[in-house]
Write a protein that holds these residues in place. Structure first.
Motif, mmCIF file in Angstrom:
data_model
loop_
_atom_site.group_PDB
_atom_site.id
_atom_site.type_symbol
_atom_site.label_atom_id
_atom_site.label_comp_id
_atom_site.label_asym_id
_atom_site.label_seq_id
_atom_site.Cartn_x
_atom_site.Cartn_y
_atom_site.Cartn_z
ATOM 1 N N ILE A 100 0.654 -1.094 0.007
ATOM 2 C CA ILE A 100 0.133 -0.055 -0.106
ATOM 3 C C ILE A 100 0.840 1.041 0.025
ATOM 4 N N ARG A 101 0.630 1.918 -0.880
ATOM 5 C CA ARG A 101 1.405 3.360 -1.007
ATOM 6 C C ARG A 101 1.181 4.389 0.290
ATOM 7 N N SER A 104 14.280 -2.244 5.330
ATOM 8 C CA SER A 104 13.323 -1.570 4.270
ATOM 9 C C SER A 104 14.369 -1.976 2.785
ATOM 10 N N PHE A 105 13.483 -2.005 1.882
ATOM 11 C CA PHE A 105 14.113 -2.560 0.533
ATOM 12 C C PHE A 105 13.994 -1.171 -0.546
ATOM 13 N N ARG A 126 10.700 2.832 -1.839
ATOM 14 C CA ARG A 126 11.179 1.936 -0.601
ATOM 15 C C ARG A 126 10.138 1.297 0.121
ATOM 16 N N LEU A 127 10.302 -0.101 0.172
ATOM 17 C CA LEU A 127 9.110 -1.037 0.533
ATOM 18 C C LEU A 127 9.531 -1.450 1.815
ATOM 19 N N GLN A 170 4.342 -3.711 5.128
ATOM 20 C CA GLN A 170 3.725 -4.184 3.791
ATOM 21 C C GLN A 170 3.125 -2.720 3.084
ATOM 22 N N LYS A 171 3.992 -1.930 3.125
ATOM 23 C CA LYS A 171 3.659 -0.363 2.641
ATOM 24 C C LYS A 171 4.956 0.003 1.834
#
Length: 475
Positions: A222-223, A258-259, A270-271, A276-277
């Motif tokens: 989710i953004r 973070s990825f 940045r994930l 899960q955002k």
């Protein structure tokens, strides 16, 4: 412990080993903020094995994989590294083989139709099953595997994850009729006018393989925050750097759970796997007005001493930014310009020496995966070599005005040293003192003169061995 003063909590946390300290970041937001605000993980980073052993390089046109490494023995207590990957099953495929990703000592390796997660230090490996969904338009295209990224942090866990981005966010996919599947689904009523669609989409699908479950799972990220721009804005942007001069892969970084992955449209995603955002971060702008030649600007996303680094290269102009993460008072990550330099003087001097056939000392050599001399990988490079020269010396114009494009090979994991390459040579550039050290040639000598002039560097991976993993197979 909720009632403990922050000062006492920090004193307790700073006594933990790296893996325990990293795990404590996931306990609650208060602990995570206390660890990050005081840089506790950075303070213990020296306890994590980050020795630099060399650089894996994938090549075109012969699609070979080589290992560029130091040839001078150094002090090490670690056993031999099998950088030839001879422990993998079957014969290495020359036409369809290569490193897809490296993360903290583990490699994601492609060998024909098979993919493996392996560790050259322990000689252990595991087969990676193919992802369940590949876009139909690219199912026959072998380079779709360049959309896979390995996540592994031995300070947190010995398990690993593999991310696969089936819907790549680049300009080619954002053209009318070619928008990502997630966008096409979410904005079906706007498909006749895709330029007005907001970017990035509110939900973005990523397929995740976990070694804990040994299976793939599709997750919807989710953004965070509002949409940055519209697709029309993205398509009209001609100034943003692209990920690389010659690679089909977007650079990525795994940092503090973070990825980060670079999109060739002026953004970084940045994930957060925990939340899960995902969040979109605009890449820094490089002013190229007044440049003599109209050349593209190339961007490189990497990790070094202070976290996430973004490097922009335009001709010989070299700019480096460091990302400062969000705080309670500022929820937008910001880039700080850390270093800028014109590398032309020193590159000119070196190229003139090369054209005059002068002898130039080198300390690195290139090894093929077909060679047996794997002991070369056992030496850690000594970056204190005093043979480096000042990058700001005067330009030597004895020879013709040749220009060789500059490639970014990667960053040293714990020192602010950038590894650079041009079409003939490899260098180490020291950000703290602007020194440039010649390492050697990262290109195969058996290539003829025509190929040596035209051979682009496809992909490069800084290799830092890890002696700890949960991979099942070994010799």
């Amino acid at each position: 412990m909720e009632d403990l003063p922050d000062e006492l909590l920090v004193e307790i946390l700073r006594r933990l080993p790296p893996r325990g300290l990293a795990s404590c970041r996931s306990v609650c937001k208060h602990w995570c903020a206390a660890i990050d605000a005081r840089g506790l993980l950075l303070a213990v980073a020296h306890l994590v094995p980050h020795s630099l052993r060399g650089i894996f390089i994938n090549y075109v046109p012969d699609r070979s994989l080589r290992f560029f490494s130091c040839t001078t023995p150094g002090t090490t207590s670690q056993p031999s590294m099998d950088v030839t990957l001879s422990f993998l099953p079957g014969k290495l495929n020359r036409d369809r083989g290569g490193v897809l990703e490296h993360r903290s000592g583990l490699l994601l390796y492609e060998n024909g139709q098979a993919m493996y997660v392996c560790n050259p230090a322990t000689r252990r490996w595991a087969t990676l099953p193919p992802p369940p969904r590949v876009p139909p338009a690219h199912s026959h295209w072998p380079f779709y595997r360049r959309r896979m990224y390995l996540m592994f942090d031995p300070t947190v866990s010995l398990h690993y994850d593999v991310l696969f981005f089936p819907d790549v966010l680049d300009k080619q996919n954002l053209q009318p009729g070619g928008e990502p599947q997630s966008s096409a689904t979410e904005y079906g009523h706007e498909r006749n006018s895709p330029g007005s669609m907001e970017w990035p989409p509110y939900m973005y699908p990523v397929q995740v393989f976990s070694s804990r479950t040994n299976r793939w799972e599709e997750k919807q990220f989710i953004r965070k925050g509002d949409a940055a721009v519209t697709i029309s804005d993205v398509l009209s942007d001609t100034q943003s750097p692209i990920s690389s001069r010659s690679t089909r892969r977007n650079h990525a970084v795994f940092w503090r759970a973070s990825f980060y992955v670079h999109c060739d449209i002026g953004f970084i995603m940045r994930l957060s796997l925990e939340e899960q955002k995902y969040q979109v971060i605009k890449t820094p702008k490089l002013d190229t007005t007044g440049c003599k030649r109209r050349l593209r600007t190339y961007g490189y996303l990497g990790k070094s001493k202070h976290g996430v680094y973004y490097t922009a290269i335009h001709r010989y102009q070299f700019h480096v930014w460091v990302l400062h993460n969000t705080t309670e008072s500022n929820q937008t990550p910001e880039w700080e310009l850390k270093h800028q330099v014109d590398l032309e003087p020193n590159f000119r001097q070196h190229n003139n020496q090369h054209l005059r056939r002068e002898t130039i000392e080198k300390c690195w050599t290139l090894g093929s995966l077909g060679e047996e001399a794997q002991e070369k990988a056992d030496y850690e490079w000594d970056s204190s070599d005093d043979s480096a020269v000042d990058a700001k010396e005067g330009i030597n114009r004895d020879c013709a005005d040749y220009y060789f494009p500059v490639d970014m090979l990667g960053y040293h994991p714990r020192k602010e040293i950038a590894f650079l390459g041009n079409r003939f040579q490899g260098f180490a550039y020291y950000l703290d003192n602007s020194k440039l050290q010649y390492l050697g040639s990262p290109y195969p000598m058996q290539l003829d003169k025509h190929h040596r002039r035209g051979l682009p560097l496809l992909e490069s991976f800084i290799y830092t061995p890890c002696m700890d993993d949960l991979l099942p197979f070994s010799e």
